[in-house]
Design a protein around this motif. Structure first.
Motif, mmCIF file in Angstrom:
data_model
loop_
_atom_site.group_PDB
_atom_site.id
_atom_site.type_symbol
_atom_site.label_atom_id
_atom_site.label_comp_id
_atom_site.label_asym_id
_atom_site.label_seq_id
_atom_site.Cartn_x
_atom_site.Cartn_y
_atom_site.Cartn_z
ATOM 1 N N ARG A 72 0.829 -1.209 0.000
ATOM 2 C CA ARG A 72 0.000 0.000 0.000
ATOM 3 C C ARG A 72 0.863 1.258 0.000
ATOM 4 N N CYS A 73 1.893 1.301 0.828
ATOM 5 C CA CYS A 73 2.765 2.474 0.884
ATOM 6 C C CYS A 73 3.567 2.621 -0.398
ATOM 7 N N THR A 74 3.953 1.508 -0.998
ATOM 8 C CA THR A 74 4.651 1.570 -2.280
ATOM 9 C C THR A 74 3.763 2.178 -3.349
ATOM 10 N N ASP A 75 2.497 1.763 -3.377
ATOM 11 C CA ASP A 75 1.556 2.329 -4.349
ATOM 12 C C ASP A 75 1.347 3.823 -4.117
ATOM 13 N N VAL A 76 1.328 4.239 -2.854
ATOM 14 C CA VAL A 76 1.146 5.664 -2.535
ATOM 15 C C VAL A 76 2.328 6.477 -3.051
ATOM 16 N N ILE A 77 3.542 5.974 -2.831
ATOM 17 C CA ILE A 77 4.737 6.693 -3.283
ATOM 18 C C ILE A 77 4.772 6.764 -4.806
ATOM 19 N N LEU A 78 4.446 5.643 -5.473
ATOM 20 C CA LEU A 78 4.443 5.635 -6.933
ATOM 21 C C LEU A 78 3.376 6.580 -7.485
ATOM 22 N N TRP A 79 2.227 6.665 -6.807
ATOM 23 C CA TRP A 79 1.181 7.599 -7.228
ATOM 24 C C TRP A 79 1.666 9.042 -7.089
ATOM 25 N N ARG A 80 2.337 9.344 -6.009
ATOM 26 C CA ARG A 80 2.868 10.693 -5.810
ATOM 27 C C ARG A 80 3.887 11.055 -6.889
ATOM 28 N N GLU A 93 3.517 -0.789 10.098
ATOM 29 C CA GLU A 93 2.741 -2.014 10.269
ATOM 30 C C GLU A 93 3.567 -3.212 9.807
ATOM 31 N N SER A 94 3.358 -4.345 10.472
ATOM 32 C CA SER A 94 4.129 -5.556 10.167
ATOM 33 C C SER A 94 3.511 -6.253 8.957
ATOM 34 N N LYS A 95 3.790 -5.722 7.782
ATOM 35 C CA LYS A 95 3.300 -6.290 6.531
ATOM 36 C C LYS A 95 4.478 -6.753 5.691
ATOM 37 N N GLU A 96 4.154 -7.450 4.614
ATOM 38 C CA GLU A 96 5.202 -7.954 3.731
ATOM 39 C C GLU A 96 5.863 -6.795 2.991
ATOM 40 N N ILE A 97 7.197 -6.776 3.041
ATOM 41 C CA ILE A 97 7.964 -5.735 2.373
ATOM 42 C C ILE A 97 8.146 -6.128 0.905
ATOM 43 N N ILE A 98 7.800 -5.224 0.002
ATOM 44 C CA ILE A 98 7.861 -5.527 -1.428
ATOM 45 C C ILE A 98 9.300 -5.587 -1.919
ATOM 46 N N THR A 99 10.075 -4.544 -1.670
ATOM 47 C CA THR A 99 11.449 -4.454 -2.143
ATOM 48 C C THR A 99 12.349 -3.999 -1.009
ATOM 49 N N THR A 100 13.451 -4.707 -0.815
ATOM 50 C CA THR A 100 14.414 -4.339 0.209
ATOM 51 C C THR A 100 15.525 -3.480 -0.404
ATOM 52 N N LYS A 101 16.348 -2.910 0.472
ATOM 53 C CA LYS A 101 17.420 -2.038 0.008
ATOM 54 C C LYS A 101 18.485 -2.827 -0.742
ATOM 55 N N ASP A 102 18.686 -4.092 -0.359
ATOM 56 C CA ASP A 102 19.703 -4.917 -1.024
ATOM 57 C C ASP A 102 19.335 -5.226 -2.474
#
Length: 210
Positions: free
Chosen positions: A51-59, A105-114
């Motif tokens: 959800r947060c990834t989608d928000v950032i991409l929308w911005r 929130e403890s949700k699945e992380i889509i992409t990590t820094k590595d």
């Protein structure tokens, strides 16, 4: 009789609401030639849930993204270690807690820094690919490029060092394509040879006349 009662309509039916003035039939597009837009789109998005990834991409898509001008302080370790906008935890704290760096929130992380590749990593990979292709023979190079186009696994083709030979397994399609390539090369060489013999004969004829 009040003013409101005078203005009130007594017509029955047909009281449906009209649609909004702007229907948004066409999608809004940002200016592709903008230097700031290219810089914002190049910023990586990692350590966030879906959800947060989608928000950032929308911005980013609709030019609502505001990058940080200075390093931000983490709310957990209180150190200035956040370089990504809209994050409240640094990457280390978010990994330790196993939460999203934005919504906590403890949700699945889509992409990590590595998993994020920097421009230096991409440049290094391109240089290694060019170096490897230069060490291949023409037949190996064409087979390697065909496998890349088909999406085959090419990890076993990479040599261990510069002096090692590349191990290729040619399929029936590769054999047919290699044979056609060798025939084309043979034709080109024969044509070049014919041109050379004609030139040599003309030179000999000129020498005899002299």
């Amino acid at each position: 009789m009040s003013t409101y009662e005078k203005k009130a309509s007594s017509r029955k039916g047909n009281n449906s609401k009209k649609g909004q003035a702007h229907q948004n039939n066409t999608a809004w597009k940002a200016n592709k030639n903008s230097k700031k837009t290219r810089q914002i789109n190049a910023l990586p998005v990692y350590g966030l849930c879906q959800r947060c990834t989608d928000v950032i991409l929308w911005r980013k898509k609709y030019k609502k993204y505001k990058p940080l001008t200075t390093v931000k302080r983490c709310t957990n370790c209180q150190e200035k270690a956040i370089k990504e906008a809209y994050h409240v935890l640094c990457d280390n704290c978010a990994r330790e807690k196993g939460v999203c760096a934005k919504c906590l929130e403890s949700k699945e992380i889509i992409t990590t820094k590595d998993e994020i590749k920097t421009s230096a990593d991409e440049l290094r990979e391109e240089q290694e690919l060019e170096r490897m292709l230069n060490r291949m023979t023409l037949r190996q190079r064409r087979s390697y490029l065909r496998k890349l186009e088909r999406g085959d696994d090419v990890t076993d083709i990479v040599g261990t060092n510069e002096d090692s030979d590349f191990d290729f397994e040619f399929s029936d399609e590769d054999e047919e394509e290699v044979e056609s390539d060798s025939e084309d090369e043979g034709k080109e060489n024969s044509v070049d040879g014919d041109h050379e013999t004609e030139e040599d004969s003309s030179d000999k004829g000129k020498a005899e006349k002299l």
